[in-house]
Design an enzyme around this catalytic site. Structure first.
Site, PDB file in Angstrom:
ATOM      1  N   GLY A  73       0.853  -1.182   0.000  1.00 26.27           N
ATOM      2  CA  GLY A  73       0.000   0.000   0.000  1.00 26.27           C
ATOM      3  C   GLY A  73       0.894   1.238   0.000  1.00 26.27           C
ATOM      4  CG  PHE A  74      -0.806   5.123   0.007  1.00 30.93           C
ATOM      5  CD1 PHE A  74      -0.524   5.958  -1.053  1.00 30.93           C
ATOM      6  CD2 PHE A  74      -2.096   4.626   0.128  1.00 30.93           C
ATOM      7  CE1 PHE A  74      -1.498   6.297  -1.980  1.00 30.93           C
ATOM      8  CE2 PHE A  74      -3.076   4.954  -0.791  1.00 30.93           C
ATOM      9  CZ  PHE A  74      -2.775   5.794  -1.851  1.00 30.93           C
ATOM     10  CB  ALA A 133      -2.761   8.280   1.209  1.00 27.25           C
ATOM     11  CD  GLU A 191     -14.182  11.531  -0.431  1.00 26.05           C
ATOM     12  OE1 GLU A 191     -13.449  12.520  -0.439  1.00 26.05           O
ATOM     13  OE2 GLU A 191     -13.762  10.379  -0.580  1.00 26.05           O
ATOM     14  CG  ASP A 208      -4.648   3.201   7.146  1.00 25.49           C
ATOM     15  OD1 ASP A 208      -4.094   4.311   7.213  1.00 25.49           O
ATOM     16  OD2 ASP A 208      -5.646   2.978   6.433  1.00 25.49           O
TER      17      ASP A 208
HETATM   18  C1  LIG Z   1     -12.707   4.449   0.740  1.00 26.81           C
HETATM   19  C2  LIG Z   1     -11.452   5.112   1.261  1.00 26.81           C
HETATM   20  C3  LIG Z   1     -11.206   6.447   0.976  1.00 26.81           C
HETATM   21  C4  LIG Z   1     -10.040   7.063   1.423  1.00 26.81           C
HETATM   22  N1  LIG Z   1      -9.823   8.380   1.106  1.00 26.81           N
HETATM   23  C5  LIG Z   1      -8.652   8.953   1.454  1.00 26.81           C
HETATM   24  C6  LIG Z   1      -8.354  10.280   1.026  1.00 26.81           C
HETATM   25  O1  LIG Z   1      -9.155  10.938   0.339  1.00 26.81           O
HETATM   26  N2  LIG Z   1      -7.144  10.804   1.364  1.00 26.81           N
HETATM   27  C7  LIG Z   1      -6.236  10.099   2.106  1.00 26.81           C
HETATM   28  O2  LIG Z   1      -5.143  10.605   2.365  1.00 26.81           O
HETATM   29  N3  LIG Z   1      -6.504   8.866   2.556  1.00 26.81           N
HETATM   30  C8  LIG Z   1      -7.689   8.263   2.248  1.00 26.81           C
HETATM   31  N4  LIG Z   1      -7.961   6.997   2.664  1.00 26.81           N
HETATM   32  C9  LIG Z   1      -7.031   6.337   3.602  1.00 26.81           C
HETATM   33  C10 LIG Z   1      -5.824   5.790   2.873  1.00 26.81           C
HETATM   34  O3  LIG Z   1      -6.212   5.050   1.755  1.00 26.81           O
HETATM   35  C11 LIG Z   1      -5.043   4.937   3.855  1.00 26.81           C
HETATM   36  O4  LIG Z   1      -4.652   5.753   4.939  1.00 26.81           O
HETATM   37  C12 LIG Z   1      -3.815   4.330   3.212  1.00 26.81           C
HETATM   38  O5  LIG Z   1      -4.199   3.462   2.180  1.00 26.81           O
HETATM   39  C13 LIG Z   1      -3.000   3.569   4.248  1.00 26.81           C
HETATM   40  O6  LIG Z   1      -1.872   3.018   3.621  1.00 26.81           O
HETATM   41  P1  LIG Z   1      -1.269   1.641   4.144  1.00 26.81           P
HETATM   42  O7  LIG Z   1      -0.047   1.403   3.328  1.00 26.81           O
HETATM   43  O8  LIG Z   1      -1.145   1.648   5.615  1.00 26.81           O
HETATM   44  O9  LIG Z   1      -2.372   0.534   3.836  1.00 26.81           O
HETATM   45  P2  LIG Z   1      -3.026   0.118   2.465  1.00 26.81           P
HETATM   46  O10 LIG Z   1      -2.909   1.173   1.450  1.00 26.81           O
HETATM   47  O11 LIG Z   1      -4.387  -0.362   2.846  1.00 26.81           O
HETATM   48  O12 LIG Z   1      -2.131  -1.116   1.992  1.00 26.81           O
HETATM   49  C14 LIG Z   1      -2.077  -2.313   2.694  1.00 26.81           C
HETATM   50  C15 LIG Z   1      -1.609  -3.387   1.726  1.00 26.81           C
HETATM   51  O13 LIG Z   1      -1.363  -4.574   2.464  1.00 26.81           O
HETATM   52  C16 LIG Z   1      -1.857  -5.690   1.758  1.00 26.81           C
HETATM   53  N5  LIG Z   1      -2.130  -6.728   2.752  1.00 26.81           N
HETATM   54  C17 LIG Z   1      -3.023  -6.693   3.767  1.00 26.81           C
HETATM   55  N6  LIG Z   1      -2.969  -7.818   4.482  1.00 26.81           N
HETATM   56  C18 LIG Z   1      -2.012  -8.580   3.910  1.00 26.81           C
HETATM   57  C19 LIG Z   1      -1.477  -9.863   4.217  1.00 26.81           C
HETATM   58  N7  LIG Z   1      -1.933 -10.591   5.251  1.00 26.81           N
HETATM   59  N8  LIG Z   1      -0.512 -10.367   3.417  1.00 26.81           N
HETATM   60  C20 LIG Z   1      -0.053  -9.652   2.358  1.00 26.81           C
HETATM   61  N9  LIG Z   1      -0.518  -8.426   2.020  1.00 26.81           N
HETATM   62  C21 LIG Z   1      -1.480  -7.897   2.812  1.00 26.81           C
HETATM   63  C22 LIG Z   1      -3.089  -5.144   1.063  1.00 26.81           C
HETATM   64  O14 LIG Z   1      -3.426  -5.940  -0.060  1.00 26.81           O
HETATM   65  C23 LIG Z   1      -2.652  -3.753   0.683  1.00 26.81           C
HETATM   66  O15 LIG Z   1      -2.073  -3.706  -0.609  1.00 26.81           O
HETATM   67  C24 LIG Z   1      -9.118   6.339   2.216  1.00 26.81           C
HETATM   68  C25 LIG Z   1      -9.366   4.993   2.516  1.00 26.81           C
HETATM   69  C26 LIG Z   1     -10.518   4.382   2.040  1.00 26.81           C
HETATM   70  C27 LIG Z   1     -10.771   2.921   2.349  1.00 26.81           C
END
Ligand SMILES: Cc1cc2nc3c(=O)[nH]c(=O)nc-3n(C[C@H](O)[C@H](O)[C@H](O)COP(=O)(O)OP(=O)(O)OC[C@H]3O[C@@H](n4cnc5c(N)ncnc54)[C@H](O)[C@@H]3O)c2cc1C
Length: 430
Positions: free
Chosen positions: A10-11, A315, A169, A299
Protein backbone atom coordinates in the site's frame (compact mmCIF):
# COMPACT_ATOMS: atom_id res chain seq x y z
CA UNK A 1 23.54 -7.67 2.55
CA UNK A 2 20.50 -7.30 4.80
CA UNK A 3 17.17 -8.75 3.76
CA UNK A 4 14.18 -6.47 4.30
CA UNK A 5 10.74 -8.09 4.15
CA UNK A 6 7.92 -5.62 3.46
CA UNK A 7 4.40 -6.95 4.04
CA UNK A 8 1.86 -4.89 2.09
CA UNK A 9 2.38 -2.75 -0.99
CA UNK A 10 0.00 0.00 0.00
CA UNK A 11 1.13 3.60 0.49
CA UNK A 12 3.45 2.77 3.41
CA UNK A 13 5.03 -0.42 2.03
CA UNK A 14 5.64 1.08 -1.41
CA UNK A 15 7.23 4.24 0.01
CA UNK A 16 9.62 2.10 2.06
CA UNK A 17 10.47 -0.08 -0.96
CA UNK A 18 11.14 3.01 -3.08
CA UNK A 19 13.50 4.41 -0.43
CA UNK A 20 15.51 1.15 -0.56
CA UNK A 21 15.38 0.71 -4.34
CA UNK A 22 18.78 -0.12 -5.90
CA UNK A 23 20.62 0.39 -2.60
CA UNK A 24 23.66 -1.87 -2.47
CA UNK A 25 23.47 -3.07 1.12
CA UNK A 26 19.89 -4.36 0.90
CA UNK A 27 17.84 -7.03 -0.77
CA UNK A 28 14.13 -6.41 -0.43
CA UNK A 29 11.11 -8.68 -0.77
CA UNK A 30 7.72 -6.99 -1.11
CA UNK A 31 4.78 -9.31 -0.46
CA UNK A 32 1.16 -8.42 -1.06
CA UNK A 33 -1.93 -10.60 -1.21
CA UNK A 34 -2.98 -8.75 -4.37
CA UNK A 35 -0.88 -8.00 -7.44
CA UNK A 36 -1.74 -4.29 -7.43
CA UNK A 37 -1.22 -1.12 -5.48
CA UNK A 38 -4.61 0.48 -4.90
CA UNK A 39 -5.34 4.19 -4.77
CA UNK A 40 -8.06 3.91 -2.11
CA UNK A 41 -9.01 7.62 -2.07
CA UNK A 42 -10.73 7.10 -5.44
CA UNK A 43 -12.49 3.82 -4.60
CA UNK A 44 -15.78 5.62 -4.18
CA UNK A 45 -15.57 6.69 -7.85
CA UNK A 46 -15.42 3.02 -8.87
CA UNK A 47 -18.35 2.27 -6.54
CA UNK A 48 -20.38 5.07 -8.13
CA UNK A 49 -19.56 4.01 -11.70
CA UNK A 50 -17.36 7.00 -12.61
CA UNK A 51 -14.06 5.12 -12.89
CA UNK A 52 -13.15 1.53 -13.67
CA UNK A 53 -10.98 -0.69 -11.47
CA UNK A 54 -7.75 -0.45 -13.54
CA UNK A 55 -7.97 3.37 -13.43
CA UNK A 56 -7.07 3.38 -9.74
CA UNK A 57 -4.81 0.34 -9.44
CA UNK A 58 -1.40 -0.45 -10.85
CA UNK A 59 0.72 -3.60 -10.95
CA UNK A 60 3.17 -3.64 -8.03
CA UNK A 61 5.65 -5.49 -10.23
CA UNK A 62 5.49 -2.70 -12.79
CA UNK A 63 5.93 0.07 -10.22
CA UNK A 64 9.08 -1.58 -8.83
CA UNK A 65 10.45 -3.16 -12.01
CA UNK A 66 13.48 -0.85 -12.20
CA UNK A 67 14.63 -1.71 -8.68
CA UNK A 68 17.00 -4.63 -9.27
CA UNK A 69 17.34 -5.44 -5.57
CA UNK A 70 13.56 -5.80 -5.03
CA UNK A 71 11.57 -8.99 -5.56
CA UNK A 72 7.78 -8.74 -5.63
CA UNK A 73 5.71 -11.76 -4.56
CA UNK A 74 1.96 -12.32 -4.33
CA UNK A 75 1.07 -14.23 -1.18
CA UNK A 76 -1.01 -13.59 1.92
CA UNK A 77 1.03 -13.59 5.10
CA UNK A 78 -0.80 -15.52 7.79
CA UNK A 79 1.81 -15.74 10.56
CA UNK A 80 4.72 -13.67 11.81
CA UNK A 81 7.33 -14.71 14.34
CA UNK A 82 9.30 -11.54 15.14
CA UNK A 83 11.69 -13.32 17.52
CA UNK A 84 12.59 -16.09 15.05
CA UNK A 85 12.60 -13.48 12.25
CA UNK A 86 10.35 -15.19 9.78
CA UNK A 87 6.86 -14.86 8.33
CA UNK A 88 4.71 -17.54 6.73
CA UNK A 89 2.51 -17.13 3.67
CA UNK A 90 -0.78 -18.89 2.89
CA UNK A 91 1.18 -20.68 0.16
CA UNK A 92 3.19 -22.37 2.94
CA UNK A 93 6.35 -20.46 2.04
CA UNK A 94 8.46 -19.24 4.95
CA UNK A 95 10.13 -15.87 4.47
CA UNK A 96 13.17 -15.09 6.61
CA UNK A 97 14.14 -11.48 7.29
CA UNK A 98 16.75 -9.31 8.92
CA UNK A 99 14.30 -6.40 9.03
CA UNK A 100 10.52 -6.58 8.83
CA UNK A 101 8.26 -3.71 7.76
CA UNK A 102 4.65 -4.55 8.56
CA UNK A 103 2.45 -2.33 6.42
CA UNK A 104 -0.66 -4.44 5.88
CA UNK A 105 -3.05 -1.55 6.55
CA UNK A 106 -6.56 -1.71 7.97
CA UNK A 107 -9.86 -3.42 7.21
CA UNK A 108 -13.49 -2.55 7.81
CA UNK A 109 -14.45 -2.74 11.49
CA UNK A 110 -17.94 -3.43 12.89
CA UNK A 111 -17.33 -2.57 16.58
CA UNK A 112 -17.41 -6.23 17.54
CA UNK A 113 -20.52 -7.01 15.46
CA UNK A 114 -18.83 -8.91 12.66
CA UNK A 115 -22.12 -10.57 11.66
CA UNK A 116 -23.25 -7.18 10.29
CA UNK A 117 -20.81 -7.72 7.42
CA UNK A 118 -23.14 -10.38 5.96
CA UNK A 119 -25.93 -7.81 5.51
CA UNK A 120 -23.98 -4.77 4.42
CA UNK A 121 -21.47 -3.69 1.81
CA UNK A 122 -18.19 -2.01 2.66
CA UNK A 123 -15.54 -0.05 0.76
CA UNK A 124 -11.94 -1.13 1.23
CA UNK A 125 -10.92 -3.06 -1.89
CA UNK A 126 -11.63 -3.04 -5.61
CA UNK A 127 -13.92 -6.05 -5.15
CA UNK A 128 -15.90 -4.07 -2.53
CA UNK A 129 -16.25 -1.10 -4.89
CA UNK A 130 -17.44 -3.35 -7.71
CA UNK A 131 -19.94 -5.05 -5.36
CA UNK A 132 -21.41 -1.67 -4.42
CA UNK A 133 -21.69 -0.62 -8.07
CA UNK A 134 -23.29 -3.94 -8.99
CA UNK A 135 -25.78 -3.69 -6.13
CA UNK A 136 -26.88 -0.12 -6.92
CA UNK A 137 -27.20 -0.68 -10.67
CA UNK A 138 -28.99 -4.03 -10.18
CA UNK A 139 -31.43 -2.46 -7.72
CA UNK A 140 -32.27 0.20 -10.31
CA UNK A 141 -32.81 -2.51 -12.96
CA UNK A 142 -35.17 -4.37 -10.59
CA UNK A 143 -36.97 -1.18 -9.61
CA UNK A 144 -37.56 -0.43 -13.31
CA UNK A 145 -39.35 -3.79 -13.62
CA UNK A 146 -41.35 -4.12 -10.40
CA UNK A 147 -45.01 -3.13 -10.12
CA UNK A 148 -44.92 -3.25 -6.31
CA UNK A 149 -44.56 0.28 -4.92
CA UNK A 150 -43.17 -0.83 -1.53
CA UNK A 151 -40.61 -3.10 -3.20
CA UNK A 152 -39.65 -0.24 -5.53
CA UNK A 153 -39.08 2.07 -2.55
CA UNK A 154 -36.88 -0.52 -0.81
CA UNK A 155 -34.86 -1.09 -3.96
CA UNK A 156 -34.45 2.63 -4.40
CA UNK A 157 -33.08 3.31 -0.92
CA UNK A 158 -29.37 3.43 -0.13
CA UNK A 159 -28.45 3.69 3.55
CA UNK A 160 -24.85 4.64 4.32
CA UNK A 161 -23.68 4.23 7.91
CA UNK A 162 -20.81 6.52 8.90
CA UNK A 163 -20.52 10.25 8.24
CA UNK A 164 -16.74 10.31 7.80
CA UNK A 165 -15.10 11.14 4.44
CA UNK A 166 -15.98 7.75 2.88
CA UNK A 167 -19.69 8.05 3.75
CA UNK A 168 -19.87 11.69 2.68
CA UNK A 169 -18.05 11.07 -0.62
CA UNK A 170 -20.23 8.07 -1.42
CA UNK A 171 -23.46 9.91 -0.62
CA UNK A 172 -22.45 12.90 -2.77
CA UNK A 173 -21.42 10.80 -5.74
CA UNK A 174 -24.54 8.59 -5.60
CA UNK A 175 -26.62 11.77 -5.60
CA UNK A 176 -24.73 13.04 -8.66
CA UNK A 177 -25.10 9.70 -10.40
CA UNK A 178 -28.77 9.11 -9.84
CA UNK A 179 -30.14 12.62 -9.69
CA UNK A 180 -28.29 13.87 -12.76
CA UNK A 181 -26.41 11.37 -14.88
CA UNK A 182 -28.89 8.47 -14.96
CA UNK A 183 -32.12 10.43 -15.12
CA UNK A 184 -32.75 9.98 -18.84
CA UNK A 185 -31.94 6.25 -18.80
CA UNK A 186 -35.10 4.76 -17.27
CA UNK A 187 -38.76 4.87 -18.30
CA UNK A 188 -40.68 3.55 -15.28
CA UNK A 189 -38.68 5.02 -12.43
CA UNK A 190 -37.35 8.48 -11.72
CA UNK A 191 -33.81 7.96 -10.45
CA UNK A 192 -33.93 11.43 -8.88
CA UNK A 193 -36.37 9.91 -6.36
CA UNK A 194 -33.75 7.46 -5.18
CA UNK A 195 -33.43 7.93 -1.47
CA UNK A 196 -29.89 8.31 -0.06
CA UNK A 197 -29.69 8.30 3.72
CA UNK A 198 -26.45 9.08 5.56
CA UNK A 199 -26.43 7.97 9.19
CA UNK A 200 -23.95 9.31 11.73
CA UNK A 201 -23.77 8.38 15.41
CA UNK A 202 -22.23 11.65 16.65
CA UNK A 203 -23.71 15.12 16.39
CA UNK A 204 -21.99 16.06 13.13
CA UNK A 205 -20.56 14.56 9.96
CA UNK A 206 -16.86 14.97 9.01
CA UNK A 207 -15.80 15.18 12.64
CA UNK A 208 -12.12 15.72 11.77
CA UNK A 209 -13.04 19.07 10.18
CA UNK A 210 -14.21 22.29 11.86
CA UNK A 211 -17.87 22.57 12.82
CA UNK A 212 -18.37 25.20 10.06
CA UNK A 213 -17.04 22.75 7.47
CA UNK A 214 -19.20 19.95 8.86
CA UNK A 215 -22.22 22.22 8.57
CA UNK A 216 -21.24 23.19 5.04
CA UNK A 217 -20.92 19.52 4.07
CA UNK A 218 -24.31 18.71 5.61
CA UNK A 219 -26.08 21.59 3.85
CA UNK A 220 -24.40 20.69 0.58
CA UNK A 221 -25.47 17.04 0.82
CA UNK A 222 -29.02 18.08 1.74
CA UNK A 223 -29.17 20.35 -1.29
CA UNK A 224 -28.26 17.28 -3.35
CA UNK A 225 -31.25 15.45 -1.86
CA UNK A 226 -29.34 13.33 0.69
CA UNK A 227 -31.07 12.81 4.05
CA UNK A 228 -28.42 13.34 6.75
CA UNK A 229 -29.30 11.79 10.14
CA UNK A 230 -26.91 12.76 12.95
CA UNK A 231 -27.05 11.51 16.58
CA UNK A 232 -28.41 8.28 15.17
CA UNK A 233 -27.03 4.98 16.44
CA UNK A 234 -27.38 1.68 14.63
CA UNK A 235 -27.98 -1.20 17.03
CA UNK A 236 -28.44 -4.09 14.59
CA UNK A 237 -28.09 -4.82 10.90
CA UNK A 238 -30.22 -7.58 9.40
CA UNK A 239 -31.03 -8.44 5.77
CA UNK A 240 -32.23 -5.21 4.14
CA UNK A 241 -32.86 -3.55 7.52
CA UNK A 242 -31.09 -1.11 9.79
CA UNK A 243 -32.29 -1.15 13.38
CA UNK A 244 -31.81 2.21 15.08
CA UNK A 245 -31.47 2.94 18.80
CA UNK A 246 -34.68 4.99 18.61
CA UNK A 247 -36.56 1.77 17.76
CA UNK A 248 -37.06 2.81 14.14
CA UNK A 249 -36.28 0.24 11.44
CA UNK A 250 -34.98 1.57 8.12
CA UNK A 251 -35.53 -0.66 5.10
CA UNK A 252 -32.93 -0.43 2.33
CA UNK A 253 -31.78 -3.01 -0.18
CA UNK A 254 -28.37 -1.33 -0.25
CA UNK A 255 -26.76 -0.85 3.16
CA UNK A 256 -23.19 0.42 3.09
CA UNK A 257 -21.08 0.23 6.22
CA UNK A 258 -18.54 3.08 6.33
CA UNK A 259 -18.43 3.57 10.09
CA UNK A 260 -15.23 1.99 11.27
CA UNK A 261 -11.85 0.49 10.52
CA UNK A 262 -9.61 -1.83 12.48
CA UNK A 263 -5.97 -2.84 12.03
CA UNK A 264 -5.03 -5.73 9.79
CA UNK A 265 -5.20 -8.93 11.88
CA UNK A 266 -1.44 -9.37 11.40
CA UNK A 267 -0.89 -6.56 13.93
CA UNK A 268 -2.14 -8.91 16.67
CA UNK A 269 0.72 -11.30 15.91
CA UNK A 270 3.24 -8.80 17.19
CA UNK A 271 3.08 -8.57 20.95
CA UNK A 272 2.95 -4.80 21.33
CA UNK A 273 0.58 -2.32 22.94
CA UNK A 274 -2.45 -1.64 20.76
CA UNK A 275 -5.66 0.41 20.88
CA UNK A 276 -9.29 -0.80 20.63
CA UNK A 277 -8.99 -1.04 16.85
CA UNK A 278 -5.89 -3.23 17.15
CA UNK A 279 -3.51 -0.49 15.96
CA UNK A 280 0.02 -0.83 17.32
CA UNK A 281 1.78 1.94 19.21
CA UNK A 282 5.42 1.77 18.10
CA UNK A 283 8.46 3.51 19.53
CA UNK A 284 9.12 7.01 18.14
CA UNK A 285 11.34 5.54 15.38
CA UNK A 286 8.43 3.27 14.29
CA UNK A 287 10.07 0.08 15.56
CA UNK A 288 8.18 -2.30 17.82
CA UNK A 289 9.20 -2.30 21.50
CA UNK A 290 11.56 -5.21 22.12
CA UNK A 291 12.17 -5.82 18.40
CA UNK A 292 14.45 -3.12 16.94
CA UNK A 293 14.39 -4.83 13.53
CA UNK A 294 10.60 -4.96 13.28
CA UNK A 295 8.86 -1.80 12.08
CA UNK A 296 5.21 -0.87 11.56
CA UNK A 297 3.85 1.79 9.22
CA UNK A 298 0.60 3.14 7.84
CA UNK A 299 -2.98 2.53 8.92
CA UNK A 300 -2.09 -0.10 11.50
CA UNK A 301 -0.19 2.46 13.58
CA UNK A 302 -1.62 4.54 16.40
CA UNK A 303 0.89 7.13 17.57
CA UNK A 304 1.83 10.70 18.25
CA UNK A 305 4.95 11.85 16.44
CA UNK A 306 8.07 13.47 17.88
CA UNK A 307 6.20 16.83 17.95
CA UNK A 308 3.25 15.24 19.80
CA UNK A 309 0.97 15.48 16.77
CA UNK A 310 -1.53 12.65 16.26
CA UNK A 311 -0.52 10.80 13.08
CA UNK A 312 -3.75 10.37 11.09
CA UNK A 313 -4.79 7.28 9.12
CA UNK A 314 -4.42 8.86 5.70
CA UNK A 315 -2.29 8.17 2.65
CA UNK A 316 0.33 10.95 3.11
CA UNK A 317 1.00 9.81 6.70
CA UNK A 318 1.44 6.20 5.55
CA UNK A 319 3.85 7.28 2.80
CA UNK A 320 5.87 9.40 5.22
CA UNK A 321 6.15 6.50 7.68
CA UNK A 322 7.27 4.04 4.99
CA UNK A 323 9.83 6.51 3.67
CA UNK A 324 11.10 7.21 7.20
CA UNK A 325 11.77 3.52 7.85
CA UNK A 326 13.57 3.11 4.53
CA UNK A 327 15.79 6.10 5.25
CA UNK A 328 16.47 4.96 8.80
CA UNK A 329 17.66 1.58 7.52
CA UNK A 330 19.92 3.29 5.00
CA UNK A 331 21.37 5.53 7.69
CA UNK A 332 22.02 2.54 9.93
CA UNK A 333 23.71 0.67 7.10
CA UNK A 334 25.91 3.71 6.48
CA UNK A 335 26.85 3.90 10.17
CA UNK A 336 27.11 0.10 10.32
CA UNK A 337 24.95 -0.19 13.38
CA UNK A 338 21.70 -1.95 14.10
CA UNK A 339 21.41 -1.37 17.82
CA UNK A 340 18.47 0.58 19.17
CA UNK A 341 20.77 2.49 21.54
CA UNK A 342 22.78 3.77 18.55
CA UNK A 343 19.59 4.56 16.71
CA UNK A 344 18.53 6.88 19.51
CA UNK A 345 21.55 9.01 18.79
CA UNK A 346 21.17 8.81 15.02
CA UNK A 347 19.91 12.02 13.50
CA UNK A 348 16.23 11.98 12.52
CA UNK A 349 15.62 8.51 14.00
CA UNK A 350 12.29 9.67 15.42
CA UNK A 351 9.38 9.95 13.04
CA UNK A 352 7.92 13.39 12.42
CA UNK A 353 4.66 13.79 10.52
CA UNK A 354 4.40 16.68 8.07
CA UNK A 355 0.75 17.68 7.92
CA UNK A 356 -0.21 18.35 4.32
CA UNK A 357 -3.88 18.57 5.24
CA UNK A 358 -6.85 16.45 4.32
CA UNK A 359 -9.85 16.88 2.11
CA UNK A 360 -13.21 15.39 1.22
CA UNK A 361 -15.34 15.86 -1.89
CA UNK A 362 -19.08 16.50 -1.58
CA UNK A 363 -20.55 15.78 -4.99
CA UNK A 364 -19.49 17.50 -8.17
CA UNK A 365 -17.81 20.92 -7.76
CA UNK A 366 -17.70 21.01 -3.97
CA UNK A 367 -15.15 19.89 -1.39
CA UNK A 368 -13.74 20.79 2.00
CA UNK A 369 -10.01 21.13 2.65
CA UNK A 370 -8.31 21.48 6.04
CA UNK A 371 -4.60 22.06 6.33
CA UNK A 372 -3.34 23.34 9.67
CA UNK A 373 -5.28 26.51 10.32
CA UNK A 374 -6.27 26.90 6.67
CA UNK A 375 -9.81 25.90 5.80
CA UNK A 376 -11.25 25.98 2.31
CA UNK A 377 -14.56 24.89 0.93
CA UNK A 378 -16.52 25.06 -2.32
CA UNK A 379 -15.26 25.05 -5.89
CA UNK A 380 -11.64 26.08 -5.14
CA UNK A 381 -11.38 23.27 -2.62
CA UNK A 382 -12.81 20.88 -5.21
CA UNK A 383 -10.19 21.97 -7.77
CA UNK A 384 -7.44 21.40 -5.21
CA UNK A 385 -8.90 17.98 -4.41
CA UNK A 386 -8.98 17.10 -8.10
CA UNK A 387 -5.39 18.05 -8.82
CA UNK A 388 -3.87 16.56 -5.69
CA UNK A 389 -5.61 13.23 -6.17
CA UNK A 390 -4.73 12.95 -9.81
CA UNK A 391 -1.11 13.83 -9.07
CA UNK A 392 -0.85 11.18 -6.38
CA UNK A 393 -1.90 8.45 -8.77
CA UNK A 394 0.97 6.12 -9.44
CA UNK A 395 2.44 6.04 -12.96
CA UNK A 396 2.17 8.74 -15.58
CA UNK A 397 0.13 6.79 -18.13
CA UNK A 398 -2.36 5.93 -15.48
CA UNK A 399 -2.64 9.57 -14.40
CA UNK A 400 -3.17 10.84 -17.91
CA UNK A 401 -5.75 8.20 -18.79
CA UNK A 402 -7.67 8.82 -15.58
CA UNK A 403 -7.54 12.56 -16.05
CA UNK A 404 -8.88 12.39 -19.61
CA UNK A 405 -11.56 9.83 -18.74
CA UNK A 406 -12.66 11.83 -15.78
CA UNK A 407 -12.68 15.14 -17.64
CA UNK A 408 -14.81 13.62 -20.39
CA UNK A 409 -17.31 12.15 -17.93
CA UNK A 410 -17.37 15.46 -16.04
CA UNK A 411 -18.17 17.57 -19.09
CA UNK A 412 -20.79 15.13 -20.38
CA UNK A 413 -22.23 14.30 -16.94
CA UNK A 414 -22.00 10.76 -18.18
CA UNK A 415 -19.97 8.32 -16.08
CA UNK A 416 -18.71 5.58 -18.33
CA UNK A 417 -18.35 2.64 -15.94
CA UNK A 418 -22.00 1.62 -15.67
CA UNK A 419 -21.49 -2.01 -16.57
CA UNK A 420 -22.81 -4.67 -14.20
CA UNK A 421 -20.10 -7.34 -14.04
CA UNK A 422 -21.35 -10.84 -13.08
CA UNK A 423 -25.05 -9.95 -12.94
CA UNK A 424 -26.93 -11.83 -10.20
CA UNK A 425 -29.41 -14.60 -10.94
CA UNK A 426 -32.73 -12.83 -11.78
CA UNK A 427 -34.54 -15.08 -9.26
CA UNK A 428 -32.23 -14.10 -6.38
CA UNK A 429 -31.85 -10.74 -4.63
CA UNK A 430 -29.46 -8.05 -5.90
C1 LIG B 1 -12.71 4.45 0.74
C2 LIG B 1 -11.45 5.11 1.26
C3 LIG B 1 -11.21 6.45 0.98
C4 LIG B 1 -10.04 7.06 1.42
N1 LIG B 1 -9.82 8.38 1.11
C5 LIG B 1 -8.65 8.95 1.45
C6 LIG B 1 -8.35 10.28 1.03
O1 LIG B 1 -9.16 10.94 0.34
N2 LIG B 1 -7.14 10.80 1.36
C7 LIG B 1 -6.24 10.10 2.11
O2 LIG B 1 -5.14 10.61 2.37
N3 LIG B 1 -6.50 8.87 2.56
C8 LIG B 1 -7.69 8.26 2.25
N4 LIG B 1 -7.96 7.00 2.66
C9 LIG B 1 -7.03 6.34 3.60
C10 LIG B 1 -5.82 5.79 2.87
O3 LIG B 1 -6.21 5.05 1.75
C11 LIG B 1 -5.04 4.94 3.85
O4 LIG B 1 -4.65 5.75 4.94
C12 LIG B 1 -3.82 4.33 3.21
O5 LIG B 1 -4.20 3.46 2.18
C13 LIG B 1 -3.00 3.57 4.25
O6 LIG B 1 -1.87 3.02 3.62
P1 LIG B 1 -1.27 1.64 4.14
O7 LIG B 1 -0.05 1.40 3.33
O8 LIG B 1 -1.15 1.65 5.61
O9 LIG B 1 -2.37 0.53 3.84
P2 LIG B 1 -3.03 0.12 2.46
O10 LIG B 1 -2.91 1.17 1.45
O11 LIG B 1 -4.39 -0.36 2.85
O12 LIG B 1 -2.13 -1.12 1.99
C14 LIG B 1 -2.08 -2.31 2.69
C15 LIG B 1 -1.61 -3.39 1.73
O13 LIG B 1 -1.36 -4.57 2.46
C16 LIG B 1 -1.86 -5.69 1.76
N5 LIG B 1 -2.13 -6.73 2.75
C17 LIG B 1 -3.02 -6.69 3.77
N6 LIG B 1 -2.97 -7.82 4.48
C18 LIG B 1 -2.01 -8.58 3.91
C19 LIG B 1 -1.48 -9.86 4.22
N7 LIG B 1 -1.93 -10.59 5.25
N8 LIG B 1 -0.51 -10.37 3.42
C20 LIG B 1 -0.05 -9.65 2.36
N9 LIG B 1 -0.52 -8.43 2.02
C21 LIG B 1 -1.48 -7.90 2.81
C22 LIG B 1 -3.09 -5.14 1.06
O14 LIG B 1 -3.43 -5.94 -0.06
C23 LIG B 1 -2.65 -3.75 0.68
O15 LIG B 1 -2.07 -3.71 -0.61
C24 LIG B 1 -9.12 6.34 2.22
C25 LIG B 1 -9.37 4.99 2.52
C26 LIG B 1 -10.52 4.38 2.04
C27 LIG B 1 -10.77 2.92 2.35
Amino acid sequence: MKHVLIIGAGFAGLACAKALANKKKFTVTVIDRTNHHLFQPLLYQVASASLTAPDIAQSIRQILCKAKNITVLMDEIIAIDPAARHATGRSGTVFDFDHLVLASGARTGYFGNDHWAAHSLCLKSLADAQDIRRRILTCLEKAEMTKDAAECKRLMTIAIVGGGPTGVELAGSFADLTHRSLQSNYRNIDTARLSIILIEGSDRILEAYSSEQSQYAKSRLESLGVVVMVNTRVTEVTAGKLHLKSGEILEAESIIWAAGVEASPLAAQISAASDRSGRITPLPDLSVPGFPSVFVAGDLVNMRDSEDQVVPGIAPAAMQMGDHIGRLLLEEARLETTSFADRKTTLRANFRYHDKGFMAIIGKNHAVVKSGKTELQGFVAWLMWLFIHILFLVGFRNKLAVLLGWAFAYIKDNPSARVIINPPNPQSGP
